[in-house]
Design an enzyme around this catalytic site. Structure first.
Site, PDB file in Angstrom:
ATOM      1  N   VAL A 194       0.823  -1.202   0.000  1.00 45.32           N
ATOM      2  CA  VAL A 194       0.000   0.000   0.000  1.00 45.32           C
ATOM      3  C   VAL A 194       0.866   1.264   0.000  1.00 45.32           C
ATOM      4  CG1 VAL A 194      -1.786   1.278   1.232  1.00 45.32           C
ATOM      5  CG2 VAL A 194      -1.837  -1.222   1.209  1.00 45.32           C
ATOM      6  N   ILE A 195       1.811   1.349   0.936  1.00 46.78           N
ATOM      7  CA  ILE A 195       2.596   2.586   1.072  1.00 46.78           C
ATOM      8  C   ILE A 195       3.526   2.782  -0.125  1.00 46.78           C
ATOM      9  CG2 ILE A 195       4.339   3.772   2.494  1.00 46.78           C
ATOM     10  CD1 ILE A 195       2.955   2.617   4.968  1.00 46.78           C
ATOM     11  N   GLU A 214       9.491  -5.691  -5.723  1.00 41.83           N
ATOM     12  CA  GLU A 214       8.650  -6.407  -4.763  1.00 41.83           C
ATOM     13  C   GLU A 214       9.142  -7.850  -4.652  1.00 41.83           C
ATOM     14  OE1 GLU A 214       5.954  -5.912  -2.543  1.00 41.83           O
ATOM     15  OE2 GLU A 214       6.525  -8.003  -2.219  1.00 41.83           O
ATOM     16  N   ASP A 326      -1.909   0.425  16.207  1.00 38.96           N
ATOM     17  CA  ASP A 326      -0.910  -0.343  15.449  1.00 38.96           C
ATOM     18  C   ASP A 326      -0.090  -1.275  16.328  1.00 38.96           C
ATOM     19  OD1 ASP A 326      -1.675   0.951  13.148  1.00 38.96           O
ATOM     20  OD2 ASP A 326       0.309   1.759  12.676  1.00 38.96           O
ATOM     21  N   HIS A 458     -29.569   9.099  -8.897  1.00 40.35           N
ATOM     22  CA  HIS A 458     -29.043   9.020 -10.252  1.00 40.35           C
ATOM     23  C   HIS A 458     -28.666  10.406 -10.733  1.00 40.35           C
ATOM     24  CE1 HIS A 458     -28.485   7.690 -14.349  1.00 40.35           C
ATOM     25  NE2 HIS A 458     -29.238   8.716 -14.738  1.00 40.35           N
TER      26      HIS A 458
HETATM   27  P1  FAD Z   1       0.755   6.230  15.750  1.00 38.78           P
HETATM   28  O1  FAD Z   1      -0.010   7.045  14.797  1.00 38.78           O
HETATM   29  O2  FAD Z   1       2.063   5.688  15.320  1.00 38.78           O
HETATM   30  O3  FAD Z   1       0.948   7.151  17.039  1.00 38.78           O
HETATM   31  C1  FAD Z   1       1.669   6.747  18.150  1.00 38.78           C
HETATM   32  C2  FAD Z   1       2.120   7.972  18.923  1.00 38.78           C
HETATM   33  O4  FAD Z   1       2.631   7.563  20.176  1.00 38.78           O
HETATM   34  C3  FAD Z   1       3.231   8.745  18.240  1.00 38.78           C
HETATM   35  O5  FAD Z   1       2.959  10.120  18.323  1.00 38.78           O
HETATM   36  C4  FAD Z   1       4.459   8.374  19.049  1.00 38.78           C
HETATM   37  O6  FAD Z   1       5.440   9.398  19.069  1.00 38.78           O
HETATM   38  C5  FAD Z   1       3.868   8.202  20.419  1.00 38.78           C
HETATM   39  N1  FAD Z   1       4.619   7.345  21.344  1.00 38.78           N
HETATM   40  C6  FAD Z   1       5.148   6.123  21.114  1.00 38.78           C
HETATM   41  N2  FAD Z   1       5.702   5.627  22.218  1.00 38.78           N
HETATM   42  C7  FAD Z   1       5.534   6.553  23.181  1.00 38.78           C
HETATM   43  C8  FAD Z   1       5.889   6.623  24.548  1.00 38.78           C
HETATM   44  N3  FAD Z   1       6.511   5.628  25.162  1.00 38.78           N
HETATM   45  N4  FAD Z   1       5.578   7.746  25.223  1.00 38.78           N
HETATM   46  C9  FAD Z   1       4.938   8.780  24.629  1.00 38.78           C
HETATM   47  N5  FAD Z   1       4.554   8.753  23.344  1.00 38.78           N
HETATM   48  C10 FAD Z   1       4.843   7.648  22.630  1.00 38.78           C
HETATM   49  N6  FAD Z   1      -3.776   4.280   7.741  1.00 38.78           N
HETATM   50  C11 FAD Z   1      -5.013   4.450   7.269  1.00 38.78           C
HETATM   51  O7  FAD Z   1      -5.968   4.003   7.900  1.00 38.78           O
HETATM   52  N7  FAD Z   1      -5.244   5.128   6.102  1.00 38.78           N
HETATM   53  C12 FAD Z   1      -4.228   5.627   5.364  1.00 38.78           C
HETATM   54  O8  FAD Z   1      -4.465   6.227   4.317  1.00 38.78           O
HETATM   55  C13 FAD Z   1      -2.900   5.454   5.826  1.00 38.78           C
HETATM   56  N8  FAD Z   1      -1.857   5.952   5.121  1.00 38.78           N
HETATM   57  C14 FAD Z   1      -0.593   5.815   5.615  1.00 38.78           C
HETATM   58  C15 FAD Z   1       0.464   6.332   4.881  1.00 38.78           C
HETATM   59  C16 FAD Z   1       1.748   6.221   5.347  1.00 38.78           C
HETATM   60  C17 FAD Z   1       2.884   6.814   4.544  1.00 38.78           C
HETATM   61  C18 FAD Z   1       1.992   5.602   6.606  1.00 38.78           C
HETATM   62  C19 FAD Z   1       3.369   5.505   7.161  1.00 38.78           C
HETATM   63  C20 FAD Z   1       0.939   5.071   7.335  1.00 38.78           C
HETATM   64  C21 FAD Z   1      -0.367   5.168   6.853  1.00 38.78           C
HETATM   65  N9  FAD Z   1      -1.447   4.633   7.556  1.00 38.78           N
HETATM   66  C22 FAD Z   1      -2.714   4.779   7.057  1.00 38.78           C
HETATM   67  C23 FAD Z   1      -1.289   3.922   8.837  1.00 38.78           C
HETATM   68  C24 FAD Z   1      -1.635   4.836  10.013  1.00 38.78           C
HETATM   69  O9  FAD Z   1      -0.779   5.955   9.989  1.00 38.78           O
HETATM   70  C25 FAD Z   1      -1.498   4.066  11.315  1.00 38.78           C
HETATM   71  O10 FAD Z   1      -2.322   2.917  11.275  1.00 38.78           O
HETATM   72  C26 FAD Z   1      -1.920   4.914  12.513  1.00 38.78           C
HETATM   73  O11 FAD Z   1      -1.178   6.100  12.601  1.00 38.78           O
HETATM   74  C27 FAD Z   1      -1.754   4.117  13.815  1.00 38.78           C
HETATM   75  O12 FAD Z   1      -2.216   4.878  14.882  1.00 38.78           O
HETATM   76  P2  FAD Z   1      -1.661   4.672  16.350  1.00 38.78           P
HETATM   77  O13 FAD Z   1      -2.356   5.706  17.168  1.00 38.78           O
HETATM   78  O14 FAD Z   1      -1.787   3.265  16.751  1.00 38.78           O
HETATM   79  O15 FAD Z   1      -0.086   4.982  16.281  1.00 38.78           O
END
Ligand code: FAD
Length: 488
Positions: A194-195, A214, A326, A458
């Site tokens: 995807v990315i 790939e 994630d 439509h």
């Molecule tokens: P994250 O967004 O990674 O956030 C985690 C946060 O926790 C970060 O700010 C980090 O700094 C902080 N953190 C980590 N550990 C600690 C700690 N110990 N103390 C304090 N802070 C901490 N998903 C989609 O659904 N649609 C899309 O179109 C899509 N496009 C993407 C495109 C790209 C290029 C990439 C890289 C990803 C994409 N994703 C997309 C995936 C999506 O970004 C992730 O699924 C999503 O951000 C996960 O959310 P999260 O809150 O679990 O973690």
């Protein structure tokens, strides 16, 4: 650590989509909530929104939308009867606009925190036993906080591979690929997932000769086979040189100063090959990020792949500690983490919601877009299920033709016996929006007949969903149905 302990009902570690949704919902439900987030922006200022807002979903879509309009202006406007002068890409402006969009949204999350009374703590969080949380502000000392409940949402980071270590702005991950200041002449992308497809498309549209390497022999095996096959043909036509079964074994930086290039060696059926690129993007996947997150007495376990181990309700092995987004099993998608965050906040408040993992939509924001929900045809075949497939082409949809969006199809798969919708697969313009109709239908256990009985405006692309549902029962209107005519 001699400071007075601050206590909260809920402490969230991580301010990405999973964490900030959890924090806002917990605060809405009347709980005293803090969110610890360590991410800094380009100016080293604390920033909310995580990967999604800063380096993921949003900036990639800002560049995909801009670069698509560039392609349309170059190649499609003339056919619509619009004459343009010479069309040029202004990459610094595109990147600046992207940064502006990101800034609006991350500022919006900060405002939502303030408005809902969530305490934002900028720095690193660490979980100790008994819901004690260490908070280390940027450049400061750890102080101890205590909570009734802790929600872990530290997210994920890009996977790096030994043959292609990141190197300044030459070998970059997805984050670096959102920051190029000019269009690389020759661009390599490791990974056609995807990315890789999204970022490869951005720079290919802006003029890079783009080659995707790939390792797998199959293209997009997670999507419906029929759609993956058509998508590969369409992407190749757009100029993406996608090479399957190509395993990168080494990279080497050649030259010096501004003349530096990247030599990439890969192995395929024909043997060892070498290519030279001006930039290389490594897009081989993401891994859960748990560095420094868990003190030895935290009581949270990891699974065999390094994800935080949780049950269906996102509870970890430690009492009153949850994990979302994630960093736990399931697709690494922002909306999946958001719904988990909300579920956990509401469960803490005593409500009983669940996340339906059977109806998580997936989207690839190429053009045409690819989106799906539920089972693919190949999965159902493997499971030995009997089913009907209704397929409807964009080329037979009036609105698609009016908009010049003839490419694509909609496939509705329904159980042969019960007619219940098992999966919907869309490739075409607005697939990301159309798929919501399929998610809603499946969430309400709709049959293909149900969807066929609903009225759609439509002319719209949505009518294609309606027609594909009718086709699953053998009687689409705008298509000659070759299947035996249904009796009902
Ligand atoms: P994250 O967004 O990674 O956030 C985690 C946060 O926790 C970060 O700010 C980090 O700094 C902080 N953190 C980590 N550990 C600690 C700690 N110990 N103390 C304090 N802070 C901490 N998903 C989609 O659904 N649609 C899309 O179109 C899509 N496009 C993407 C495109 C790209 C290029 C990439 C890289 C990803 C994409 N994703 C997309 C995936 C999506 O970004 C992730 O699924 C999503 O951000 C996960 O959310 P999260 O809150 O679990 O973690």
């Amino acid at each position: 650590s001699s400071k007075m302990t601050k206590s909260f009902d809920v402490i969230v570690i991580g301010g990405g989509p999973a964490g900030y949704h959890a924090a806002i919902r917990a605060a809405q439900l009347g709980m005293k909530t803090a969110c610890i987030n360590m991410m800094l922006d380009g100016d080293d200022q604390p920033v909310l929104g995580g990967t999604c807002l800063n380096w993921g979903c949003i900036p990639s879509k800002a560049l995909l939308d801009a670069s698509h309009k560039f392609v349309e202006a170059q190649h499609d406007f003339a056919d619509l009867g619009i004459k343009t002068g010479k069309v040029e890409a202004d990459v610094p402006q595109m990147i600046a606009r992207k940064n502006g969009v990101v800034g609006k949204l991350t500022g919006g999350v900060a405002a939502l925190f303030e408005g809902n009374g969530v305490t934002a703590l900028a720095g690193k969080g660490r979980l100790y036993g008994g819901c004690q949380v260490g908070f280390t502000p940027h450049g400061g000392e750890e102080e101890m906080l205590s909570a009734q409940h802790v929600i872990l949402a530290p997210g994920s980071v890009p996977v790096d591979i030994p043959p292609a270590p990141l190197q300044d702005d030459l070998i970059v991950d997805s984050t670096g690929a959102l920051e190029f200041t000019s269009v690389p002449k020759r661009l390599g992308v490791i990974g056609a997932g995807v990315i890789g497809l999204e970022l490869g498309s951005v720079w290919n549209r802006l003029g890079s000769e783009t080659i995707l390497l790939e390792a797998m022999d199959e293209f997009l095996p997670i999507a419906d086979n029929r759609i993956s096959r058509d998508a590969l043909r369409i992407f190749k036509k757009q100029g993406l040189d996608i090479r399957l079964g190509a395993r990168v074994t080494a990279t080497e930086i050649k030259g010096r100063g501004k003349q530096k290039t990247v030599l990439v060696t890969y192995q395929d059926k024909a043997g060892e090959q070498t290519l030279e690129f001006d930039r290389l993007i490594v897009a081989v996947g993401r891994r859960p990020y748990t560095e420094g997150l868990l003190a030895p007495d935290a009581g949270v376990n990891l699974d065999e792949r390094g994800f935080l181990f949780v049950n269906d309700l996102c509870a970890t092995d430690a009492p009153n500690v949850y994990a979302v987004g994630d960093v736990v099993r399931g697709p690494m998608l922002a909306h999946k983490g958001m719904e988990e965050g909300i579920m956990v906040a509401e469960r803490i408040a005593g409500h009983k919601p669940v996340v339906n993992y059977e109806t998580v939509p997936s989207v690839i924001y190429t053009h045409p877009e690819i989106a799906w929900v539920g089972k693919t045809e190949q999965q159902l075949k493997m499971d030995g299920e009997s089913f009907n497939v209704g397929s409807f082409p964009y080329a037979a949809n009036g609105r698609a033709l009016a908009a010049g969006e003839n490419e694509g199809m909609i496939r509705v798969i329904a159980d042969a016996e019960t007619d219940r919708i098992l999966g919907v697969h869309v490739m075409g313009a607005q697939a990301s929006e159309l798929i919501a109709q399929a998610v809603i239908s499946m969430e309400f256990s709709a049959s293909a007949e149900d969807l066929g009985l609903i009225m759609f405006a439509h002319p719209t692309l949505s009518e294609g969903v309606h027609e594909a549902a009718l086709a699953a029962r053998g009687h689409a209107i705008h298509m000659v149905n070759r299947a035996p005519r249904a009796k009902n």
